[in-house]
Design a protein around this motif. Structure first.
Motif, short mmCIF file in Angstrom:
data_model
loop_
_atom_site.label_atom_id
_atom_site.label_comp_id
_atom_site.label_asym_id
_atom_site.label_seq_id
_atom_site.Cartn_x
_atom_site.Cartn_y
_atom_site.Cartn_z
N GLU A 31 0.75 -1.28 -0.14
CA GLU A 31 0.04 0.02 0.06
C GLU A 31 0.75 1.28 0.14
N LEU A 32 0.96 1.80 -1.19
CA LEU A 32 1.84 3.03 -1.40
C LEU A 32 1.13 4.38 -0.70
N THR A 33 2.02 5.17 -0.39
CA THR A 33 1.55 6.58 0.35
C THR A 33 1.22 7.26 -0.79
N ALA A 34 -0.09 7.99 -0.96
CA ALA A 34 -0.53 9.08 -2.05
C ALA A 34 0.20 10.35 -1.91
N ARG A 35 0.33 11.09 -2.91
CA ARG A 35 0.89 12.25 -3.00
C ARG A 35 0.55 13.44 -1.73
N GLU A 36 -0.90 13.23 -1.64
CA GLU A 36 -1.65 14.27 -0.68
C GLU A 36 -1.04 13.99 0.90
N ARG A 37 -0.56 12.88 0.94
CA ARG A 37 -0.15 12.31 2.36
C ARG A 37 1.29 12.69 2.73
N GLU A 38 1.94 13.07 1.83
CA GLU A 38 3.30 13.27 1.79
C GLU A 38 3.76 14.35 3.02
N LEU A 39 4.77 14.14 3.48
CA LEU A 39 5.11 15.30 4.58
C LEU A 39 5.47 16.58 3.55
N PRO A 40 5.24 18.00 4.00
CA PRO A 40 5.53 19.03 3.17
C PRO A 40 7.08 19.44 3.62
N THR A 41 7.54 20.21 2.63
CA THR A 41 8.87 20.78 2.92
C THR A 41 9.39 21.10 4.25
N ASP A 42 8.62 21.95 4.88
CA ASP A 42 8.79 22.42 6.30
C ASP A 42 8.82 21.65 7.41
N VAL A 43 8.23 20.32 7.11
CA VAL A 43 8.34 19.31 7.86
C VAL A 43 9.17 18.55 7.98
N TRP A 44 9.79 18.12 6.79
CA TRP A 44 10.90 17.40 6.67
C TRP A 44 12.16 18.52 6.88
N GLU A 65 10.97 7.52 -6.48
CA GLU A 65 11.86 8.46 -7.18
C GLU A 65 12.02 9.78 -6.48
N PRO A 66 12.97 10.13 -5.69
CA PRO A 66 12.62 11.48 -5.16
C PRO A 66 12.72 12.58 -5.99
N ALA A 67 12.98 12.37 -7.29
CA ALA A 67 12.95 13.46 -8.32
C ALA A 67 11.42 13.95 -8.64
N SER A 68 10.47 13.13 -7.98
CA SER A 68 9.22 13.26 -8.16
C SER A 68 8.76 14.21 -7.40
N ARG A 69 9.51 14.78 -6.50
CA ARG A 69 9.34 15.79 -5.40
C ARG A 69 9.70 17.19 -6.16
N ARG A 70 9.19 17.99 -6.35
CA ARG A 70 9.56 19.62 -7.08
C ARG A 70 10.11 20.16 -5.96
N ASP A 71 10.27 19.78 -4.61
CA ASP A 71 10.97 20.77 -3.75
C ASP A 71 12.24 19.85 -3.45
N LEU A 72 12.69 18.93 -4.26
CA LEU A 72 14.03 18.16 -3.92
C LEU A 72 15.16 19.19 -3.59
N GLN A 73 15.35 20.27 -4.37
CA GLN A 73 16.49 21.16 -4.21
C GLN A 73 16.26 21.82 -2.67
N ASP A 74 15.13 22.10 -2.19
CA ASP A 74 14.74 22.57 -1.08
C ASP A 74 15.11 21.70 0.04
N LEU A 75 14.69 20.53 -0.03
CA LEU A 75 15.11 19.53 0.81
C LEU A 75 16.55 19.32 1.13
N VAL A 76 17.47 19.28 -0.09
CA VAL A 76 18.77 18.90 -0.11
C VAL A 76 19.52 20.32 0.78
N LYS A 77 18.87 21.37 0.29
CA LYS A 77 19.61 22.51 1.07
C LYS A 77 19.19 22.37 2.68
N ALA A 78 17.87 22.30 3.07
CA ALA A 78 17.56 22.14 4.33
C ALA A 78 18.37 21.22 5.18
N ALA A 79 18.77 19.98 4.60
CA ALA A 79 19.57 18.82 5.14
C ALA A 79 21.03 19.37 5.16
#
Length: 363
Positions: A31-44, A65-79
């Motif tokens: 059972e895969l997690t649907a897009r609308e249930r993914e954590l937002p950028t600020d929570v990550w 595929e993490p590239a499916s997240r449009r905010d991937l660049q922001d997540l990398v920077k936050a990390a």
């Protein structure tokens, strides 16, 4: 009384279950997690800070595929802002040169590229996606051009393990500093395709010899890690280095897991990072404490001389094969359930059944 664990050193952040591929060996949950249930950028971003405060050093960004997240660049920077070493685990599909430029500027430390096979026809057949192999090659070239360290994850099973020498040479030609020759582990969707994926004992024996020779040939040039299939082992591997001991996974919806497949074990209570801090979950979470130490062990594990080496093996595999997560891992030759594994091996036929591809359309 179970001894209080040390802090984790690594965290796998499963940013999304969305993926362009339909790999027959996918280890993600049924059972895969649907897009609308993914954590937002600020929570990550907050979770990354908590991870660093907890003691995590390495962050692996995965999926789907993490590239499916449009905010991937922001997540990398936050990390990186949290002083975490950031490794991106990707198929390479969806990462254009412009996006890779942005990820590099955000501080990306390392790329781990998945490889379904070493030729286009076979790779597209296994991944259930046409044109994916060409995109991987292009992406790997872009990574190499930028000097970003590259690891190749070559997934091995019945249809690819005989290509192991060529896969290692292929990774070296791509400029990889490391290759993980990883045989499929049978969880999630891969379990449905076990009969089509499980290699023979002869194939595994040849692969071990090939890896040993390649390690000598590529010494000082490329590191070669090998994860053999559990079913042909005499003893289980020390899964995750011991339950809740060195790392943790965060699912796309924020569920914190002691390992990638832990949710397959019924009766465990999992916390979410939206409800508790990461430190509370790590030290006090019921799921993380379920299989720490020795108190949970049954015989023969509890009195076994290897108990501090392999920790009883994989709890998820014990559940999948013996229907008891407290039992000895059935791959162990001391396990009362070893006959289950032997029966599975004996049922292998020369002809492989067709793959059952998973669909991501509902996402």
């Amino acid at each position: 009384m179970t001894e209080r664990p040390g802090p984790p050193i690594a965290m796998l952040a499963e940013l999304t279950h969305r993926c362009p591929l339909s790999c027959s060996y996918c280890s993600n949950p049924l059972e895969l997690t649907a897009r609308e249930r993914e954590l937002p950028t600020d929570v990550w971003a907050r979770v990354f800070r908590e991870a660093a405060d907890l003691g995590v050093l390495q962050l692996h960004l995965s999926g789907g595929e993490p590239a499916s997240r449009r905010d991937l660049q922001d997540l990398v920077k936050a990390a990186r802002d949290a002083n975490l070493y950031v490794n991106l685990i990707t198929s390479g599909i969806g990462l254009t040169p412009a996006r890779l430029d942005a990820l590099e500027a955000a501080g990306l430390d390392h790329v781990q590229l998945s490889l379904q096979a070493i030729d286009a026809e076979k790779a597209d057949w296994i991944g259930g996606y046409s044109g994916g192999f060409a995109r991987k090659l292009s992406f790997a070239g872009e990574v190499r051009q930028r000097g970003i360290p590259l690891t190749v994850n070559a997934v091995m099973h019945r249809h690819t393990i005989d290509d192991i020498d060529a896969a290692i040479a292929f990774a070296a030609d791509l400029g990889a500093r490391r290759i993980e020759v990883a045989c499929v582990q049978f969880y999630g969707w891969a379990l449905a395709n076990r009969a089509a994926l499980l290699p023979s004992r002869d194939q595994v024996t040849r692969a071990k010899s090939a890896v040993a020779a390649a390690r000598r040939a590529y010494a000082g040039r490329m590191t070669i890690d090998f994860v053999p299939p559990d079913y042909y082992a005499d003893y289980p591997k020390a899964c995750m280095g011991g339950w809740g001991s060195t790392g943790l996974n965060i699912a796309p919806d924020g569920t914190a897991l002691p390992c990638h497949a832990a949710a397959t074990i019924p009766g465990l209570r999992f916390d979410r990072v939206t409800d508790r801090s990461l430190a509370e979950i790590w030290y006090d979470g019921a799921a993380f404490n379920a299989f720490r130490g020795h108190e949970w062990m049954q015989e023969p594990c509890r009195s076994c001389a290897r108990r501090d080496r392999d920790h009883g093996g994989c709890r998820c595999q014990a559940m999948a094969l013996a229907s008891d997560p407290h039992a000895a891992d059935p791959v162990c030759h001391h396990s009362a359930a070893r006959s289950i594994v032997d029966h599975i091996i004996s049922e292998q036929t020369a002809a492989s059944p067709p793959f059952i591809y998973r669909s991501h359309k509902h996402q």
